[in-house]
Motif scaffolding. Sequence first.
Motif, PDB file in Angstrom:
ATOM      1  N   GLY A  10       1.174 -38.649  36.086  1.00  0.00           N
ATOM      2  CA  GLY A  10       1.639 -39.395  34.931  1.00  0.00           C
ATOM      3  C   GLY A  10       0.476 -39.756  34.027  1.00  0.00           C
ATOM      4  N   TYR A  11       0.792 -40.149  32.811  1.00  0.00           N
ATOM      5  CA  TYR A  11      -0.254 -40.540  31.863  1.00  0.00           C
ATOM      6  C   TYR A  11       0.327 -41.432  30.775  1.00  0.00           C
ATOM      7  N   ARG A  12      -0.562 -41.986  30.010  1.00  0.00           N
ATOM      8  CA  ARG A  12      -0.217 -42.845  28.884  1.00  0.00           C
ATOM      9  C   ARG A  12      -0.560 -42.092  27.605  1.00  0.00           C
ATOM     10  N   GLY A  13       0.394 -42.019  26.678  1.00  0.00           N
ATOM     11  CA  GLY A  13       0.154 -41.382  25.395  1.00  0.00           C
ATOM     12  C   GLY A  13       0.258 -42.406  24.277  1.00  0.00           C
ATOM     13  N   VAL A  14      -0.571 -42.234  23.262  1.00  0.00           N
ATOM     14  CA  VAL A  14      -0.505 -43.089  22.076  1.00  0.00           C
ATOM     15  C   VAL A  14      -0.520 -42.175  20.858  1.00  0.00           C
ATOM     16  N   GLY A  15       0.367 -42.479  19.902  1.00  0.00           N
ATOM     17  CA  GLY A  15       0.429 -41.668  18.702  1.00  0.00           C
ATOM     18  C   GLY A  15       1.574 -42.060  17.808  1.00  0.00           C
ATOM     19  N   LEU A  16       2.172 -41.065  17.157  1.00  0.00           N
ATOM     20  CA  LEU A  16       3.227 -41.294  16.176  1.00  0.00           C
ATOM     21  C   LEU A  16       4.562 -40.767  16.674  1.00  0.00           C
ATOM     22  N   LYS A  17       5.619 -41.445  16.265  1.00  0.00           N
ATOM     23  CA  LYS A  17       6.972 -41.060  16.641  1.00  0.00           C
ATOM     24  C   LYS A  17       7.699 -40.548  15.401  1.00  0.00           C
ATOM     25  N   TRP A  18       8.436 -39.448  15.580  1.00  0.00           N
ATOM     26  CA  TRP A  18       9.303 -38.901  14.535  1.00  0.00           C
ATOM     27  C   TRP A  18      10.682 -38.749  15.129  1.00  0.00           C
ATOM     28  N   GLU A  19      11.699 -39.088  14.360  1.00  0.00           N
ATOM     29  CA  GLU A  19      13.075 -38.858  14.797  1.00  0.00           C
ATOM     30  C   GLU A  19      13.854 -38.338  13.615  1.00  0.00           C
ATOM     31  N   GLY A  20      14.594 -37.251  13.823  1.00  0.00           N
ATOM     32  CA  GLY A  20      15.353 -36.714  12.707  1.00  0.00           C
ATOM     33  C   GLY A  20      16.293 -35.606  13.104  1.00  0.00           C
ATOM     34  N   ALA A  21      17.034 -35.164  12.104  1.00  0.00           N
ATOM     35  CA  ALA A  21      17.977 -34.063  12.271  1.00  0.00           C
ATOM     36  C   ALA A  21      17.220 -32.743  12.197  1.00  0.00           C
ATOM     37  N   HIS A  65      10.641 -36.930  18.588  1.00  0.00           N
ATOM     38  CA  HIS A  65       9.381 -36.254  18.911  1.00  0.00           C
ATOM     39  C   HIS A  65       8.244 -37.269  18.871  1.00  0.00           C
ATOM     40  N   TYR A  66       7.399 -37.213  19.890  1.00  0.00           N
ATOM     41  CA  TYR A  66       6.202 -38.040  19.941  1.00  0.00           C
ATOM     42  C   TYR A  66       4.992 -37.128  19.812  1.00  0.00           C
ATOM     43  N   SER A  67       4.185 -37.347  18.785  1.00  0.00           N
ATOM     44  CA  SER A  67       2.938 -36.611  18.600  1.00  0.00           C
ATOM     45  C   SER A  67       1.831 -37.542  19.060  1.00  0.00           C
ATOM     46  N   VAL A  68       1.273 -37.271  20.245  1.00  0.00           N
ATOM     47  CA  VAL A  68       0.375 -38.234  20.890  1.00  0.00           C
ATOM     48  C   VAL A  68      -0.854 -37.545  21.486  1.00  0.00           C
ATOM     49  N   TYR A  69      -1.765 -38.381  21.913  1.00  0.00           N
ATOM     50  CA  TYR A  69      -2.907 -37.959  22.716  1.00  0.00           C
ATOM     51  C   TYR A  69      -2.895 -38.788  23.991  1.00  0.00           C
ATOM     52  N   GLU A  70      -3.292 -38.175  25.080  1.00  0.00           N
ATOM     53  CA  GLU A  70      -3.425 -38.927  26.323  1.00  0.00           C
ATOM     54  C   GLU A  70      -4.601 -39.872  26.157  1.00  0.00           C
ATOM     55  N   VAL A  71      -4.404 -41.121  26.592  1.00  0.00           N
ATOM     56  CA  VAL A  71      -5.449 -42.138  26.462  1.00  0.00           C
ATOM     57  C   VAL A  71      -5.623 -42.897  27.770  1.00  0.00           C
ATOM     58  N   ASN A  72      -6.777 -43.534  27.896  1.00  0.00           N
ATOM     59  CA  ASN A  72      -7.051 -44.411  29.036  1.00  0.00           C
ATOM     60  C   ASN A  72      -6.284 -45.719  28.876  1.00  0.00           C
ATOM     61  N   LYS A  73      -6.170 -46.459  29.976  1.00  0.00           N
ATOM     62  CA  LYS A  73      -5.413 -47.712  29.979  1.00  0.00           C
ATOM     63  C   LYS A  73      -5.981 -48.752  29.026  1.00  0.00           C
ATOM     64  N   SER A  74      -7.277 -48.701  28.757  1.00  0.00           N
ATOM     65  CA  SER A  74      -7.906 -49.705  27.900  1.00  0.00           C
ATOM     66  C   SER A  74      -7.709 -49.448  26.403  1.00  0.00           C
TER      67      SER A  74
END
Length: 158
Positions: A10-21, A65-74
């Motif tokens: 598992g991992y933590r991702g941080v980034g932008l969310k898009w939702e659409g048709a 859709h989540y456009s993210v990068y894996e990041v550390n917990k901090s």
Amino acid sequence: MEYNIVTLPGYRGVGLKWEGAYAEVSTLKETIYHMKDRAKELEEAVDRNLQLGLSYHLRPDGFTHYSVYEVNKSQQIPKGMIEIIIPELTYLHVYHERGRDIGETYTQIYRWFKEISYIPYKDERKYYDELPVKHERYPADRDLSDPHFDILIPVVKR
């Protein structure tokens, strides 16, 4: 095309969310480009050369859709971004090669599922696609008009 079953932590991702048709999917590229530009804000990114695209088909006319990068917990969550936690999962892994048609790659994946002892993973939410969850890993050097990338479809045994 080579198919592999892999289990990833598992991992933590941080980034932008898009939702659409589906009809609005051209605006998704803007979100992906914008996230690539904002990657420098993620000081605790595990690998800034690997952008992740996480798609969830939770609506009948489109997807989230989540456009993210894996990041550390901090890693703090920068303004306007979101966090998504991905648990350890088992995936079908397929590499989409440059020069191939993306639609054909996914068509072959659909066919593969009809012949093997795995089915696509679903959680408790309602999904609207035969492949309800699609995770893709894009290298920084990809050609956006002819990309190469990893496709990861969460799976479970039948």
